[in-house]
Write a protein that holds these residues in place. Structure first.
Motif, PDB file in Angstrom:
ATOM      1  N   ALA A 250       8.869  -2.610 -17.276  1.00 20.58           N
ATOM      2  CA  ALA A 250      10.134  -3.249 -16.928  1.00 20.58           C
ATOM      3  C   ALA A 250      10.930  -2.306 -16.038  1.00 20.58           C
ATOM      4  N   ASP A 251      11.289  -2.793 -14.848  1.00 26.47           N
ATOM      5  CA  ASP A 251      12.042  -1.984 -13.884  1.00 26.47           C
ATOM      6  C   ASP A 251      13.470  -2.510 -13.809  1.00 26.47           C
ATOM      7  N   TYR A 252      14.399  -1.764 -14.421  1.00 26.28           N
ATOM      8  CA  TYR A 252      15.781  -2.202 -14.480  1.00 26.28           C
ATOM      9  C   TYR A 252      16.541  -1.931 -13.182  1.00 26.28           C
ATOM     10  N   ALA A 253      15.847  -1.370 -12.177  1.00 25.99           N
ATOM     11  CA  ALA A 253      16.472  -1.163 -10.883  1.00 25.99           C
ATOM     12  C   ALA A 253      16.183  -2.312  -9.918  1.00 25.99           C
ATOM     13  N   THR A 254      15.404  -3.290 -10.351  1.00 26.61           N
ATOM     14  CA  THR A 254      15.117  -4.410  -9.455  1.00 26.61           C
ATOM     15  C   THR A 254      16.356  -5.274  -9.270  1.00 26.61           C
ATOM     16  N   PRO A 255      16.545  -5.823  -8.085  1.00 29.22           N
ATOM     17  CA  PRO A 255      17.673  -6.733  -7.867  1.00 29.22           C
ATOM     18  C   PRO A 255      17.612  -7.921  -8.822  1.00 29.22           C
ATOM     19  N   ILE A 256      18.751  -8.518  -9.097  1.00 30.60           N
ATOM     20  CA  ILE A 256      18.841  -9.602 -10.068  1.00 30.60           C
ATOM     21  C   ILE A 256      17.969 -10.789  -9.667  1.00 30.60           C
ATOM     22  N   ASN A 257      17.775 -10.981  -8.368  1.00 31.24           N
ATOM     23  CA  ASN A 257      16.991 -12.140  -7.917  1.00 31.24           C
ATOM     24  C   ASN A 257      15.493 -11.855  -7.870  1.00 31.24           C
ATOM     25  N   GLN A 258      15.060 -10.721  -8.418  1.00 32.02           N
ATOM     26  CA  GLN A 258      13.646 -10.380  -8.452  1.00 32.02           C
ATOM     27  C   GLN A 258      13.206 -10.136  -9.896  1.00 32.02           C
ATOM     28  N   PRO A 259      11.911 -10.286 -10.187  1.00 30.76           N
ATOM     29  CA  PRO A 259      11.451 -10.148 -11.569  1.00 30.76           C
ATOM     30  C   PRO A 259      11.714  -8.756 -12.145  1.00 30.76           C
ATOM     31  N   LEU A 260      12.112  -8.742 -13.405  1.00 33.26           N
ATOM     32  CA  LEU A 260      12.298  -7.477 -14.117  1.00 33.26           C
ATOM     33  C   LEU A 260      10.957  -6.805 -14.382  1.00 33.26           C
ATOM     34  N   MET A 261       9.952  -7.600 -14.820  1.00 29.36           N
ATOM     35  CA  MET A 261       8.630  -7.057 -15.120  1.00 29.36           C
ATOM     36  C   MET A 261       7.864  -6.802 -13.823  1.00 29.36           C
ATOM     37  N   GLN A 262       7.379  -5.592 -13.674  1.00 30.97           N
ATOM     38  CA  GLN A 262       6.577  -5.202 -12.522  1.00 30.97           C
ATOM     39  C   GLN A 262       5.134  -5.031 -12.969  1.00 30.97           C
ATOM     40  N   ARG A 263       4.213  -5.492 -12.144  1.00 31.63           N
ATOM     41  CA  ARG A 263       2.786  -5.421 -12.468  1.00 31.63           C
ATOM     42  C   ARG A 263       2.031  -4.861 -11.274  1.00 31.63           C
ATOM     43  N   GLN A 264       1.173  -3.879 -11.565  1.00 31.71           N
ATOM     44  CA  GLN A 264       0.371  -3.241 -10.527  1.00 31.71           C
ATOM     45  C   GLN A 264      -1.106  -3.363 -10.877  1.00 31.71           C
ATOM     46  N   LEU A 265      -1.941  -3.454  -9.846  1.00 34.87           N
ATOM     47  CA  LEU A 265      -3.381  -3.445 -10.108  1.00 34.87           C
ATOM     48  C   LEU A 265      -3.788  -2.114 -10.714  1.00 34.87           C
ATOM     49  N   VAL A 266      -4.705  -2.170 -11.666  1.00 31.24           N
ATOM     50  CA  VAL A 266      -5.335  -0.966 -12.193  1.00 31.24           C
ATOM     51  C   VAL A 266      -6.592  -0.731 -11.368  1.00 31.24           C
ATOM     52  N   ARG A 267      -6.656   0.407 -10.656  1.00 33.20           N
ATOM     53  CA  ARG A 267      -7.776   0.673  -9.751  1.00 33.20           C
ATOM     54  C   ARG A 267      -7.844   2.161  -9.441  1.00 33.20           C
ATOM     55  N   HIS A 268      -8.973   2.579  -8.911  1.00 31.78           N
ATOM     56  CA  HIS A 268      -9.131   3.951  -8.447  1.00 31.78           C
ATOM     57  C   HIS A 268      -8.438   4.143  -7.102  1.00 31.78           C
ATOM     58  N   ARG A 269      -8.172   5.385  -6.776  1.00 32.98           N
ATOM     59  CA  ARG A 269      -7.702   5.722  -5.431  1.00 32.98           C
ATOM     60  C   ARG A 269      -8.921   5.801  -4.506  1.00 32.98           C
ATOM     61  N   LEU A 270      -8.911   5.015  -3.461  1.00 35.81           N
ATOM     62  CA  LEU A 270     -10.009   5.026  -2.493  1.00 35.81           C
ATOM     63  C   LEU A 270      -9.434   4.703  -1.124  1.00 35.81           C
ATOM     64  N   ARG A 271      -9.715   5.571  -0.176  1.00 38.12           N
ATOM     65  CA  ARG A 271      -9.213   5.370   1.181  1.00 38.12           C
ATOM     66  C   ARG A 271     -10.326   5.603   2.188  1.00 38.12           C
ATOM     67  N   LYS A 272     -10.217   4.902   3.294  1.00 33.08           N
ATOM     68  CA  LYS A 272     -11.170   5.111   4.382  1.00 33.08           C
ATOM     69  C   LYS A 272     -10.761   6.324   5.214  1.00 33.08           C
ATOM     70  N   GLN A 273     -11.753   7.019   5.721  1.00 39.04           N
ATOM     71  CA  GLN A 273     -11.444   8.070   6.675  1.00 39.04           C
ATOM     72  C   GLN A 273     -10.812   7.498   7.929  1.00 39.04           C
ATOM     73  N   ASN A 274     -11.255   6.291   8.299  1.00 39.21           N
ATOM     74  CA  ASN A 274     -10.687   5.605   9.461  1.00 39.21           C
ATOM     75  C   ASN A 274     -10.355   4.173   9.067  1.00 39.21           C
ATOM     76  N   PRO A 275      -9.113   3.902   8.615  1.00 39.01           N
ATOM     77  CA  PRO A 275      -8.762   2.550   8.161  1.00 39.01           C
ATOM     78  C   PRO A 275      -8.919   1.480   9.232  1.00 39.01           C
ATOM     79  N   ALA A 276      -8.842   1.856  10.493  1.00 39.63           N
ATOM     80  CA  ALA A 276      -8.953   0.871  11.566  1.00 39.63           C
ATOM     81  C   ALA A 276     -10.390   0.447  11.828  1.00 39.63           C
ATOM     82  N   ALA A 277     -11.350   1.221  11.323  1.00 38.74           N
ATOM     83  CA  ALA A 277     -12.757   0.912  11.574  1.00 38.74           C
ATOM     84  C   ALA A 277     -13.246  -0.180  10.631  1.00 38.74           C
ATOM     85  N   ALA A 278     -14.144  -1.027  11.132  1.00 37.85           N
ATOM     86  CA  ALA A 278     -14.722  -2.074  10.288  1.00 37.85           C
ATOM     87  C   ALA A 278     -15.523  -1.461   9.146  1.00 37.85           C
TER      88      ALA A 278
END
Length: 813
Positions: A250-278
């Protein structure tokens, strides 16, 4: 004399003051073995103590407790490698006390304003999970004795055993000690392990069966203090359609017009060396390590199956981003740096599962931990013996498919559990989409050749599923910037839905009164009723040819029963799937405006087809066993007692064919007459008269049982058994206080109609067995009528253990 006492008092005060002088860390640790790491610590060999140097006061870290040496019983659920609670903690000092404080991250304010953050921190309770006394202090560095913290029951084993009625146990320090070989320091984590003995009086069979001395239960408990990840990880917003677990707060800093409950994907950190590459290499690939204790051919199967996930990451544009290797010989599986696939032994077969250590702030997976039950491959081999009847006159297996099917299932199992540690839920709607996900529970696909022989060439799918690729694309694609992410994720989800993929999780599949027509465990086929009929056809062929060829030479003939169980109950999971068609409701995790079907009633024709298939499962023809087979199953020999893997029996030492039939039939009836299903039948019929109503379904059931033409011989015994079971379930429905009044009223009406029929049968039937059955049913109805609120029908025999069929739920399986 007065001067003497005054002098003595001064001397004592001087000595006391000298004794209270704080020692330096160097003085306190002189001569002790030092371990460098994220926190330096010292081993006091003489005292058997660990002294922890805390040089990070008020700095948040991650604390994880785990169970590296388990208890060994699936029923107790305390397995080797089990991860306990993951907590953010910090060491805080108050005078001589050092407190290990756990802030409350369930409620927070994600805001740059410190006053706003403080207002939430002060509004909700925190937890001090341990208190230490400083042994020595130097500036911002303190030394504490960590040993009592390590020797406690950190996994709450005593509480769990008491809840399971196994006895009352408490940790005893005199029989517990630090386990130094697995106590290590690393730059980003320190690992501590202790051998902890819980003493008490055993009360349960399970704890007594796996402990040399049930009054002294010794396990290993592990503790990890871990540096929290840096702030470069970008959390990804949760989407209920994507198939990922959620990190919620629960994020009590969210604006009143946005949900109080925040949900994030559970996942590993993974990044491409070149995000622009296919296609790009990963900055740091995900590497999983397999337990060296897994033997061949298990080892190769697990390595191959787990590595299937690289197919999904390749589809998401990564090159070699997911790797599976054998655990280095000197590696500790509990070390936070290793994602581990463990091969776990138990005294009974049970669930495998995939768990993760997750940063509660962001949802980032820090470590994946897979536990695979070693007995599941033996169950698959047992099933293969029943399917293939492989043992010829020379006693040697004649079909290599036995091992092939067991190994194929292991590949799937490894992929499935690793999927959980990548952040993925079960997807129980995948089987009707031609096995679209390894995150479903797969029923082996058993086919019949034209000559009636068994074809297992398609028993299990090979490779990652098409749904899995879409899920990994959503969860792990690197978009280069947060600004581009939201638009790109929306496009990925639109394409996933356009391709017809569906995702349904555990709650929709596991409920006994579940309504979703495609969300099932251990099912197959596009239509549950059609598949149930097909499975019954296959089962009929298998039972007709079932013989001692299912037993290896030298085995007691009584063990034929163990091989028979999964064959006789081959339909058990498809029964549940077909039952969900009746009073069923198709629905999705639809978001407003995404174009998905929100709800849709199952068409009446499909429901009636399911009813017919279910009634087929309780017919005498399906429940009976060949006389030739029954003659080959003798009572159990000495030292081969019955177990939960064998059929229950009412006939003493002999095999109970009627008992086996009872356990199968009652399962169908319990699913069909589930109170929630009955309530939906009544509701949907009232709203849509073309839908099957409860009254019509009950009439169909009674027509197939009590009103069917009487059978003779063994078929007659089976018919009368099913009749009594049907009455039992009908009375149970009428007596269910949580059922709607209309449901109970309809059940009562059908009972009254049946009562009238039974009274006639008792008087006019020429067959004594029919009159006796009518009398018993009337007596049972009479007991119900005396006090419906307290009516308890005679308990029916239950099926032998099934789920996990050759495994062992979930996130776990």
């Amino acid at each position: 004399m007065t001067k003497f006492y005054a002098l003595l008092l001064s001397l004592l005060l001087l000595l006391a003051a000298h004794g209270l002088k704080a020692q330096t860390l160097a003085e306190k640790t002189k001569g002790l073995q030092k371990f460098e790491g994220f926190f330096p610590f010292y081993w006091d060999e003489k005292g058997g103590r660990i002294l922890l140097e805390i040089d990070k006061l008020d700095q948040e870290i991650l604390y994880v407790s785990s169970l590296p040496h388990g208890v060994g019983s699936n029923d107790l659920g305390l397995d080797r490698g089990q991860i306990g609670q993951t907590r953010i903690v910090k060491f805080v000092r108050s005078g001589p006390k050092i407190l290990l404080l756990q802030p409350n991250y369930d409620f927070r304010a994600v805001s740059p304003n410190p006053d706003e953050r403080k207002s939430v921190e002060q509004a909700f309770a925190q937890s001090v999970i341990w208190g230490f006394k400083a042994e020595a202090r130097e500036g911002n560095r303190v030394l504490v004795d960590l040993t009592p913290f390590l020797l406690r029951d950190s996994h709450q084993l005593g509480d769990k055993l008491e809840e399971l009625k196994q006895g009352s146990y408490k940790a005893e320090e005199s029989r517990s000690a630090v386990f130094l070989p697995n106590t290590k320091g690393f730059p980003q984590n320190v690992e501590f392990e202790a051998m902890v003995t819980l003493v008490g009086k055993a009360k349960g069979r399970e704890i007594s069966s796996v402990t040399p001395d049930p009054s002294a239960l010794t396990v290993h408990l592990h503790h990890s203090f871990i540096q929290l990840p840096d702030s470069n990880y970008q959390p990804r917003a949760f989407d209920p359609r994507a198939g990922f677990y959620a990190n919620e707060f629960a994020d009590y800093a969210t604006p009143i017009n946005q949900p109080l409950m925040q949900r994030q994907l559970v996942r590993h950190r993974l990044r491409k060396q070149n995000p622009a590459a296919a296609v790009s290499e990963a900055v740091e690939p995900l590497v999983y390590y397999l337990d060296r204790g897994a033997p061949e051919p298990v080892r190769s199967a697990l390595l191959e199956g787990a590595a299937w996930w690289n197919q999904a990451f390749e589809a998401a544009g990564y090159r070699n981003a997911f790797q599976v290797k054998l655990l280095p010989e000197d590696a500790d599986p509990m070390d936070i740096r290793y994602n581990v696939i463990q091969w776990v032994h138990r005294s009974t077969r049970g669930w495998s599962y995939g768990a993760s250590i997750v940063d509660p702030r962001t949802g980032e997976i820090i470590k994946g931990q897979v536990s695979l039950g070693s007995l599941r491959v033996r169950q698959d081999y047992l099933i293969a013996e029943g399917l293939l009847q492989p043992y010829g006159d020379d006693g040697q297996p004649t079909n290599p498919a036995m091992l092939q099917i067991a190994v194929a299932r292991l590949r799937q199992l490894a992929a499935h559990e690793v999927g959980h540690t990548l952040g993925l839920y079960h997807n129980y709607a995948a089987s009707p989409q031609e096995r679209a996900s390894v995150m479903d529970y797969p029923m082996p696909r058993i086919l019949l050749r034209p000559d009636g022989s068994i074809d297992l060439s398609q028993a299990y799918a090979a490779g990652i599923g098409s749904w899995d690729k879409r899920a990994i694309l959503y969860g792990y694609q690197d978009f280069g910037s947060a600004a581009a992410e939201k638009t790109a994720l929306s496009a990925i989800m639109r394409q996933t839905l356009a391709e017809g993929f569906a995702f349904m999780a555990d709650a929709d599949a596991r409920a006994a009164g579940g309504a979703h027509p495609t969300a099932h465990l251990w099912d197959d086929g596009a239509n549950a009723a059609d598949e149930l009929n097909r499975v019954l056809d296959v089962r009929g062929q298998l039972l007709a040819r079932f013989s001692e060829k299912a037993l290896a030479p030298g085995q007691p003939m009584a063990l034929l029963e163990e091989v028979l169980v999964p064959i006789y109950l081959l339909q058990r999971y498809q029964v549940e799937a077909a039952a969900k068609q009746v009073g069923g409701l198709y629905y999705t995790y639809a978001l407003k405006g995404d174009g998905q079907i929100i709800t849709k009633l199952v068409p009446p024709a499909e429901q009636w087809k399911a009813v017919e298939a279910l009634l087929r499962t309780i017919s005498p023809r399906e429940l009976g066993l060949p006389e030739e087979l029954l003659a080959k199953i003798p009572p159990r020999p000495v030292n081969y007692g019955r177990s939960r893997e064998t059929f229950p029996s009412r006939t003493g030492l002999t095999f109970d064919a009627l008992g086996a039939a009872e356990s199968a039939a009652v399962t169908t009836l319990e699913f069909l007459l589930n109170p929630q299903r009955a309530a939906r039948l009544a509701d949907y019929h009232a709203r849509h008269p073309e839908q099957p109503g409860l009254s019509a379904v009950l009439d169909k059931l009674l027509a197939a049982t009590w009103r069917a033409r009487p059978e003779i011989g063994p078929a007659g015994e089976l018919q009368r058994l099913v009749q009594q079971l049907t009455l039992r379930q009908l009375l149970t429905l009428a007596a269910t206080p949580t059922a709607p009044s209309g449901v109970r009223a309809t059940a009562l009406l059908k009972i009254e109609e049946l009562k009238t029929q039974l009274q006639k049968t008792q008087k006019s039937a020429k067959n004594e067995s029919q009159r006796a059955a009518a009398l018993l049913a009337l007596r049972t109805i009479g007991q119900f009528e005396e006090n419906p609120g307290k009516f308890e029908p005679a308990p029916a025999l239950t099926m032998p253990d099934g789920a996990p069929i050759g495994s062992d739920g979930c996130g776990v399986w």
